[in-house]
Design a protein around this motif. Structure first.
Motif, short mmCIF file in Angstrom:
data_model
loop_
_atom_site.label_atom_id
_atom_site.label_comp_id
_atom_site.label_asym_id
_atom_site.label_seq_id
_atom_site.Cartn_x
_atom_site.Cartn_y
_atom_site.Cartn_z
N ARG A 229 0.81 -1.22 0.00
CA ARG A 229 0.00 0.00 0.00
C ARG A 229 0.84 1.27 0.00
O ARG A 229 0.30 2.37 -0.11
CB ARG A 229 -0.94 0.00 1.21
CG ARG A 229 -1.99 -1.13 1.17
CD ARG A 229 -2.73 -1.24 2.48
NE ARG A 229 -1.81 -1.62 3.57
CZ ARG A 229 -2.16 -1.79 4.83
NH1 ARG A 229 -3.42 -1.62 5.18
NH2 ARG A 229 -1.26 -2.12 5.75
N GLN A 230 2.15 1.14 0.12
CA GLN A 230 3.01 2.31 0.04
C GLN A 230 2.85 2.96 -1.34
O GLN A 230 2.85 2.27 -2.37
CB GLN A 230 4.48 1.93 0.24
CG GLN A 230 4.86 1.50 1.63
CD GLN A 230 6.35 1.25 1.74
OE1 GLN A 230 7.14 1.76 0.95
NE2 GLN A 230 6.73 0.44 2.72
N PRO A 231 2.73 4.28 -1.42
CA PRO A 231 2.53 4.93 -2.72
C PRO A 231 3.64 4.68 -3.73
O PRO A 231 3.37 4.66 -4.93
CB PRO A 231 2.45 6.42 -2.34
CG PRO A 231 1.91 6.42 -0.96
CD PRO A 231 2.54 5.22 -0.30
N TYR A 232 4.88 4.46 -3.27
CA TYR A 232 5.94 4.17 -4.24
C TYR A 232 5.79 2.79 -4.85
O TYR A 232 6.40 2.49 -5.88
CB TYR A 232 7.32 4.28 -3.58
CG TYR A 232 7.72 5.68 -3.14
CD1 TYR A 232 7.03 6.81 -3.58
CD2 TYR A 232 8.79 5.87 -2.28
CE1 TYR A 232 7.40 8.08 -3.18
CE2 TYR A 232 9.17 7.13 -1.86
CZ TYR A 232 8.48 8.24 -2.31
OH TYR A 232 8.86 9.49 -1.90
N LEU A 233 4.98 1.94 -4.24
CA LEU A 233 4.65 0.63 -4.80
C LEU A 233 3.30 0.64 -5.50
O LEU A 233 3.12 -0.03 -6.52
CB LEU A 233 4.66 -0.44 -3.70
CG LEU A 233 6.04 -0.85 -3.20
CD1 LEU A 233 5.94 -1.60 -1.88
CD2 LEU A 233 6.75 -1.71 -4.23
N SER A 234 2.35 1.36 -4.96
CA SER A 234 1.01 1.49 -5.55
C SER A 234 0.71 2.98 -5.71
O SER A 234 0.06 3.60 -4.87
CB SER A 234 -0.03 0.82 -4.65
OG SER A 234 0.17 -0.57 -4.57
N PRO A 235 1.20 3.58 -6.80
CA PRO A 235 1.12 5.04 -6.95
C PRO A 235 -0.30 5.61 -6.93
O PRO A 235 -0.48 6.78 -6.59
CB PRO A 235 1.78 5.28 -8.31
CG PRO A 235 2.67 4.11 -8.51
CD PRO A 235 1.98 2.96 -7.87
N VAL A 236 -1.31 4.80 -7.27
CA VAL A 236 -2.68 5.31 -7.24
C VAL A 236 -3.08 5.72 -5.83
O VAL A 236 -4.02 6.51 -5.65
CB VAL A 236 -3.66 4.26 -7.82
CG1 VAL A 236 -3.87 3.11 -6.85
CG2 VAL A 236 -4.99 4.90 -8.19
N LEU A 237 -2.38 5.23 -4.82
CA LEU A 237 -2.68 5.56 -3.43
C LEU A 237 -1.88 6.77 -2.93
O LEU A 237 -2.01 7.15 -1.77
CB LEU A 237 -2.39 4.35 -2.54
CG LEU A 237 -3.11 3.05 -2.92
CD1 LEU A 237 -2.72 1.92 -1.97
CD2 LEU A 237 -4.62 3.26 -2.92
N GLY A 238 -1.08 7.38 -3.80
CA GLY A 238 -0.26 8.50 -3.40
C GLY A 238 -0.93 9.85 -3.60
O GLY A 238 -2.04 9.95 -4.13
N ASP A 239 -0.24 10.89 -3.20
CA ASP A 239 -0.69 12.27 -3.40
C ASP A 239 -0.26 12.71 -4.79
O ASP A 239 0.92 12.95 -5.04
CB ASP A 239 -0.09 13.17 -2.32
CG ASP A 239 -0.47 14.64 -2.50
OD1 ASP A 239 -1.30 14.94 -3.38
OD2 ASP A 239 0.08 15.48 -1.76
N LEU A 240 -1.20 12.83 -5.70
CA LEU A 240 -0.90 13.13 -7.09
C LEU A 240 -0.96 14.61 -7.40
O LEU A 240 -0.82 15.02 -8.57
CB LEU A 240 -1.88 12.37 -8.00
CG LEU A 240 -1.96 10.86 -7.76
CD1 LEU A 240 -2.96 10.22 -8.73
CD2 LEU A 240 -0.60 10.19 -7.88
#
Length: 318
Positions: A229-240
């Motif tokens: 779930r880390q954004p660097y692994l699952s970017p869709v979960l990051g701050d875009l």
């Protein structure tokens, strides 16, 4: 459920219908601790890909570069002349985050350059099992930093296909967190942006997509114990927030359709200009590259790049 439960619709080209008739998704993965098995799988997959589309058959010249210790293939289409500050498309190859490097990366970079109509730098980022996360992402960031030393960010474009879309999107999250400027635009073709595979189409299109099935095992190998779930692994979960204009492409049979449409919505919610193209009956990665639908997808990407700084002359001449 098997893909042949769903016959190819008459609404797509004959080439697309032929592509949909065959199951290309079956692949047995080794155990996570079977290093030799993973290396053998990658070697065979990469050899097969390189044989399928010989670089010599393409109207592209490819130069092998060492960019701050990272292997990069610089592919230039015929008719695109070298210039001091010419645009560069920094591109990440597909391969489920475990295959697609070496000669396969060289080939797919050349094909990408032929389609995009500009100089492409294809990053041969390191892969597991020998180099799990974050090695590949570190490579991408190193090459991006180098490009920014040589060029205005407005002359740099970033993109990737499938797993390469994961690396490309995560690269921009890393770059933003490091205070680096964003590129002129981002291209995400059927991107793998949620390694947790939480989206709806991982269930509704399982067995419908004749090219791809769940990548949970390769995802675990790549992550090497890190939280998916880390954004660097699952970017869709990051701050875009602050991302550049983005092109996204998928198909109605693409297992990654949910990843693509969710990424599009997240970008729009963050105030980013994002264009989404979904093609009829298209499975993961298209219809083999030579169908009218594939050519239309390439043309749409070219128009997008032309609208964000790639001179039209280069787009037309390539």
């Amino acid at each position: 459920m098997r893909h042949d439960t769903f016959p190819a619709p008459s609404t797509v080209s004959e080439q697309a219908q032929e592509w949909l008739a065959f199951d290309k998704s079956e692949l047995t993965y080794p155990a996570l601790d079977d290093t030799g098995g993973w290396l053998a799988l990658a070697e065979e997959a990469d050899r097969s890909a390189a044989r399928r589309f010989p670089v010599a058959d393409l109207p592209v010249t490819v130069e092998d570069l060492d960019v701050d210790g990272v292997a990069v293939y610089a592919a230039r289409p015929e008719g695109v002349e070298e210039a001091a500050d010419e645009p560069v498309y920094l591109w990440m190859h597909p391969g489920g985050l475990v295959v697609g490097g070496g000669d396969a990366c060289r080939m797919t970079t050349a094909r990408t350059a032929a389609g995009a109509g500009l100089l492409v730098w294809g990053v041969d980022y390191r892969l597991p099992p020998l180099h799990p996360y974050p090695a590949g992402l570190d490579d991408a960031l190193a090459v991006y930093r180098r490009l920014l030393r040589d060029r205005d960010p407005a002359r740099v474009f970033v993109g990737g296909d499938s797993a390469g879309g994961n690396i490309a999107a995560a690269l921009l999250l890393r770059a933003k967190d490091a205070g680096l400027p964003m590129p002129a635009a981002l291209v995400l073709n059927t991107p793998q942006v949620d390694l947790t595979e939480s989206g709806d189409t991982f269930r509704t299109l399982a067995g419908v997509d004749n090219v791809l099935r769940s990548l949970r095992t390769p995802n675990a190998l790549y992550a090497a114990g890190a939280d998916l779930r880390q954004p660097y692994l699952s970017p869709v979960l990051g701050d875009l927030t602050g991302f550049p204009p983005t092109f996204l492409r998928s198909g109605t049979r693409d297992l990654f359709l949910s990843d693509t449409v969710r990424m599009h919505r997240r970008l729009r919610d963050a105030g980013v200009a994002a264009d989404l193209h979904v093609f009829e009956a298209m499975p993961h990665a298209g219809f083999g590259g030579d169908s009218p639908e594939d050519r239309e997808a390439v043309a749409e990407q070219r128009r997008f790049l032309a609208g964000h700084g790639v001179p039209l002359r280069e787009m037309e001449d390539a």
